[in-house]
Write a protein that holds these residues in place. Structure first.
Motif, mmCIF file in Angstrom:
data_model
loop_
_atom_site.group_PDB
_atom_site.id
_atom_site.type_symbol
_atom_site.label_atom_id
_atom_site.label_comp_id
_atom_site.label_asym_id
_atom_site.label_seq_id
_atom_site.Cartn_x
_atom_site.Cartn_y
_atom_site.Cartn_z
ATOM 1 N N THR A 52 0.858 -1.179 0.000
ATOM 2 C CA THR A 52 0.000 0.000 0.000
ATOM 3 C C THR A 52 0.898 1.235 0.000
ATOM 4 O O THR A 52 1.767 1.389 0.850
ATOM 5 N N VAL A 71 -2.514 -1.509 -3.200
ATOM 6 C CA VAL A 71 -3.558 -0.596 -2.752
ATOM 7 C C VAL A 71 -3.006 0.820 -2.825
ATOM 8 O O VAL A 71 -1.898 1.088 -2.341
ATOM 9 N N ARG A 73 -2.666 4.239 -1.458
ATOM 10 C CA ARG A 73 -2.829 4.827 -0.133
ATOM 11 C C ARG A 73 -3.471 6.207 -0.265
ATOM 12 O O ARG A 73 -2.940 7.061 -0.973
ATOM 13 N N ALA A 91 -5.910 -0.947 4.027
ATOM 14 C CA ALA A 91 -5.521 -1.938 3.028
ATOM 15 C C ALA A 91 -6.214 -3.280 3.274
ATOM 16 O O ALA A 91 -6.649 -3.951 2.332
#
Length: 237
Positions: A52, A71, A73, A91
């Protein structure tokens, strides 16, 4: 007993004031963050290994080191003052929604602590699994003990031992054991993390690591030490 479903996150910000661009700096032929991703993948413990980050370059590189998903952020979780644990919880929820799964355990490997070994990860998770606790941290025995030789500055400018023992401690060996958190491995029960995204709970335990595997990178000097250890012939295991 059903097999536990585990997720491992590696949270990596693009910016760093102390060591600019540290997560993409190369050590032993690999960007710093890539070592933690590889260790997570090699451990064989995780159903998902997730990076992330707010860095597009890191998002692009992450799969090549073993990340199963990425992911983005959110900006408010990527500032200098933002807490890391909230980004981890974000996440976990993101991947659960994508995969239609509910994790039992959440593990985070700090990208700035690459001196851990795969065996450290396995042992820390095994200790957590064997204990009825909400979270686990890692650390090494402190070089300074708050009952003996760690002092605090008082309002009047004097200094005093940080923690006053019930009886005088004449030898460091007689003081309660204290540890330096090394930020290397964090483990949570999934529900505890999501309901209260903090590191410490009343039941938190520690997995002890040796000092030679506990150096994290917060300064250029730290970076040089870790780079030397990882690129020299000196073993860290």
């Amino acid at each position: 007993m059903d097999e536990l479903v585990r997720i491992c996150t590696i949270t990596v910000r693009a910016g760093s004031k102390g060591v600019p661009g540290k997560n993409l700096r190369v050590i032993a032929g690999v960007p710093l963050f890539g070592h933690s991703v590889r260790q997570a993948a090699e451990s064989g413990l995780f159903d998902e290994v997730v990076v992330t980050t707010d860095s597009q370059e890191i998002l692009d590189l992450a799969p090549s080191f073993g990340a199963t998903d990425i992911v983005v952020r959110p900006p408010h979780m990527a500032t200098d003052t933002a807490g890391k644990v909230q980004a981890i919880a974000h996440a976990v929820l993101e991947i659960e929604e994508r995969r239609g799964v509910r994790f039992d355990t959440s593990v985070d490997l700090d990208a700035t602590s690459p001196l851990r070994t795969v065996d450290d990860i396995r042992a820390a998770v095994a200790l957590f699994d064997a204990s009825d606790v909400d979270s686990l941290i890692t650390g090494s025995e402190a070089r300074r003990n708050p009952y003996f030789n760690l002092v605090e500055l008082q309002p009047d400018g004097t200094v005093a031992v940080s923690k006053t023992p019930d009886a005088a401690v004449l030898r460091r060996q007689d003081a309660p054991r204290s540890f330096d958190m090394n930020g290397s491995i964090y483990v949570w029960k999934r529900n505890s993390l999501i309901e209260n995204p903090v590191v410490f709970f009343p039941s938190t335990i520690i997995y002890e690591m040796p000092q030679e595997r506990s150096q994290d990178i917060d300064s250029e000097h730290d970076f040089d030490i870790v780079k030397w250890q990882m690129e020299s012939a000196r073993p860290i295991a």
